[in-house]
Structure formats: C-alpha cells, structure tokens
Scaffold this motif. Structure first.
Motif, PDB file in Angstrom:
ATOM      1  N   ALA A  57       0.829  -1.208   0.000  1.00 34.68           N
ATOM      2  CA  ALA A  57       0.000   0.000   0.000  1.00 34.68           C
ATOM      3  C   ALA A  57       0.862   1.256   0.000  1.00 34.68           C
ATOM      4  O   ALA A  57       0.659   2.173  -0.789  1.00 34.68           O
ATOM      5  N   LEU A  85       2.274   1.856  -3.323  1.00 37.08           N
ATOM      6  CA  LEU A  85       1.231   2.205  -4.293  1.00 37.08           C
ATOM      7  C   LEU A  85       0.833   3.667  -4.164  1.00 37.08           C
ATOM      8  O   LEU A  85       0.471   4.314  -5.141  1.00 37.08           O
ATOM      9  N   LEU A  86       0.903   4.203  -2.933  1.00 37.21           N
ATOM     10  CA  LEU A  86       0.488   5.584  -2.706  1.00 37.21           C
ATOM     11  C   LEU A  86       1.601   6.586  -3.000  1.00 37.21           C
ATOM     12  O   LEU A  86       1.429   7.785  -2.854  1.00 37.21           O
ATOM     13  N   ILE A 134      -1.947  -6.333  -5.639  1.00 36.85           N
ATOM     14  CA  ILE A 134      -2.240  -5.246  -4.716  1.00 36.85           C
ATOM     15  C   ILE A 134      -3.335  -5.727  -3.769  1.00 36.85           C
ATOM     16  O   ILE A 134      -4.332  -6.288  -4.218  1.00 36.85           O
ATOM     17  N   ALA A 151      -4.881  -1.919   0.440  1.00 36.05           N
ATOM     18  CA  ALA A 151      -4.086  -0.880  -0.216  1.00 36.05           C
ATOM     19  C   ALA A 151      -4.956  -0.007  -1.117  1.00 36.05           C
ATOM     20  O   ALA A 151      -4.720   1.188  -1.268  1.00 36.05           O
ATOM     21  N   LEU A 152      -5.978  -0.644  -1.709  1.00 37.27           N
ATOM     22  CA  LEU A 152      -6.815   0.097  -2.643  1.00 37.27           C
ATOM     23  C   LEU A 152      -7.802   1.019  -1.950  1.00 37.27           C
ATOM     24  O   LEU A 152      -8.256   1.998  -2.529  1.00 37.27           O
ATOM     25  N   ALA A 198      -4.758   5.914  -4.775  1.00 37.68           N
ATOM     26  CA  ALA A 198      -4.552   4.547  -5.273  1.00 37.68           C
ATOM     27  C   ALA A 198      -5.064   4.434  -6.712  1.00 37.68           C
ATOM     28  O   ALA A 198      -4.376   3.896  -7.584  1.00 37.68           O
TER      29      ALA A 198
END
Ligand code: C2E
Ligand code: MG
Ligand code: MG
Ligand code: MG
Length: 275
Positions: free
Chosen positions: A120, A123-124, A150, A154-155, A162
């Motif tokens: 996460a 991803l950010l 993912i 995390a989304l 995201a």
C-alpha cells in the motif's frame, strides 16, 4: 495491534503482534543495509492453469537471508518494512530480481508471467509508476508479462491516490490483480471501477473449502463475481488434489498452492520447470 483482544475490555500485550517491540525495531534498522547488501532472496511459486495444469507464471515471494537469524519469511519483516520507507527499495529490489529471472527463463524457452506484490505504502507513492517503468526497460521486459498484486486494503486506504497510481500502472501495460480477496473491506462498486485483470482468492478460504460450507460459498461466489466483472480468478493455497478438482469444476481459472509446488529458490524453480 499491540494487544490481543480477550473479549470485552480485556487485552494482553503480545510481543509477536507489536511492530514496535525492541526486537522488531532492531530488525527494521537492519533492513536498509540488508537491501544494499543483497541479503534479500526471491523465491518463486508456480501458478498453473487449472483446466490442464499448464504453467502460466510465478509469484515472486521475498525472503531475508539474515546473517544471524537465518532465512526469514516475509511475515517477519514485510509488516515492519511497511512502517517505513524501506518498503520502496525492498520492492524495487524484488521486482528487479524477478524481472531478471523472468528474462533468464524466457531465454531458455520458458516465457512466464511474473507476479510481484506491491505494498500500500508504495502504491500511494507518486514515483511508483516511473520506478516500475524504469525497471521494465532495464530488463527489457514485456509489460504484459508483469502482474502487480495489490491487496484490497491498499486500494481503499486512500482510494483517490490509489486509483491514480493504478491508472498509470495500467497505462504502462502491466496486469493488475487484487491479492487476498475477501479479507479486506473493499466495496465492489469501487473494485468495479478499477482496471483490474484478476482476483486472487485468499488462502484462508481455499484451504478449508471442502470442509467448511461457508468457505466454499465464498469461493464459488467470488469465482462468479470475478467472471461477471470480466476478471480472471486465481485460487491461492491449494493443498490437495480434491481441492484442485473442486476449483476446476467451479470454473476457477488459475491456482497456486503447496499441492502444485511450494515457493522455491531460482535454482529449484528452474529444475521444476524442466520436469
Ligand atoms: P501473498 O502475496 O498472499 O502470498 C501467498 C502466501 O501464501 C505465500 O506466503 C505462500 O508461500 C503461501 N502459500 C502458497 N501456497 C500455499 C498453500 O498451499 N497453503 C498455505 N497455507 N500457504 C500457501 P509467504 O511467502 O510467507 O508470503 C506471505 C506474504 O508476504 C505474501 O502473501 C505477501 O503479502 C507478503 N510478501 C511476500 N513477498 C513480498 C514482497 O516482495 N513484497 C511485499 N510487499 N509483500 C510480500
Ligand atoms: Mg501475493
Ligand atoms: Mg494472497
Ligand atoms: Mg497474504
């Protein structure tokens, strides 16, 4: 997370669960140099097509060859790494090794898709798509043959950021899968809007699907849901032939698990491909 719940109001300190325990902080401080000293090794678990057992790819799973503690599983250090920026160089190190290995296998006549886990926190990070793009170029990799996994959490942590990163990764041509599906809290309406390719059903549902009716219902509903959304579906944690047969009969597309093969180092995975 530092206390284990014992029903209403009661909690006991649980060092195993506490990311800030002294032992864990010591490990965290060693992680940066571990990345630089190449102490991270990548193991590979095969993913097969359930219809005919054909190898379709590998998931890259990191381990830490710790000089004193021996080979550490990711559960010992990934949650820690995710507390700090070290998760970024760590992920890039795994991605680089995995793409290099993919190229070696392709050159020996076995083109395989490579799946790599993305945290996460990474991803950010705005820089994430460019970092992935640079590594794809460095290794001459085909973006279609890379899948980034993912997690649902995390989304949803910061959906807007995201989504923006996911869209940029998608624009590179890489495949995107939701990992540990069913364990998070993502809303289906949110997932529906993302340019995903696959859902991976979590081990915790698959490994007991033959004995726990609720687990089987979840697995079968997820397969139907994924297909209705135009996604492919992958089962994790296939531990026996009966489970594999049940998943195949339910129309699950792909799978991985100890019954097929455990995660192996590159050399063992190369031997596994050969046989
Ligand atoms: P994951 O991505 O969901 O990976 C699947 C985990 O299930 C792996 O554990 C794998 O060894 C295990 N597994 C595979 N087949 C079976 C089976 O038949 N039965 C059971 N009970 N388990 C099975 P592993 O390698 O210990 O990795 C644990 C988690 O650590 C991964 O879960 C992933 O979330 C994280 N992780 C591993 N490598 C990386 C990495 O390079 N980066 C990041 N961010 N996370 C990673
Ligand atoms: Mg995964
Ligand atoms: Mg998973
Ligand atoms: Mg997991």
């Amino acid at each position: 997370y530092s206390a284990k719940r014992l029903g209403a109001g009661f909690a006991v300190y649980d060092q195993e669960q506490d990311p800030y325990s002294t032992e864990r902080l010591a490990l965290l401080s060693e992680l940066n140099s571990a990345v630089r000293r190449n102490e991270l090794v990548v193991h590979y678990q095969p993913r097969v097509r359930l219809a005919d057992g054909a190898l379709v790819g590998f998931e890259a799973l990191v381990r830490w060859e710790h000089p004193r503690l021996g080979l550490l599983p990711p559960g010992r250090f990934i949650p820690l790494a995710e507390l700090s920026d070290v998760i970024r160089p760590l992920t890039l190190c795994v991605l680089g090794q995995a793409l290099a290995q993919q190229r070696v296998w392709a050159s020996k006549g076995t083109p395989v898709r490579m799946s790599v886990n993305l945290s996460a926190r990474h991803l950010l990070d705005d820089a994430c798509p460019e970092q992935v793009e640079r590594l794809l170029k460095t290794h001459g990799a085909d973006p279609k043959m890379l899948e980034l996994e993912i997690t649902e959490s995390a989304l949803i942590a910061d959906p807007e950021r995201a989504n923006a990163t996911v869209a940029r990764l998608r624009a590179l041509g890489v495949q995107l899968a939701v990992d540990d599906f069913g364990t998070g809290y993502s809303s289906l309406s949110h997932l529906k809007r993302l340019p995903l390719h696959a859902l991976k059903i979590d081990v915790s549902f698959v490994s007991h699907m033959l004995t726990r009716r609720e687990d089987r219902v979840i697995v079968e509903s997820t397969i139907a849901l994924a297909h209705n959304l135009g996604l492919s579906v992958v089962a994790e944690g296939i531990e026996d032939e009966a489970t594999l047969a049940a998943l195949r009969a339910s129309g699950c597309d792909e799978g991985q698990g100890f019954h097929v093969a455990r995660p192996m180092d590159a050399e063992a995975a190369t031997r596994w491909i050969a046989k």
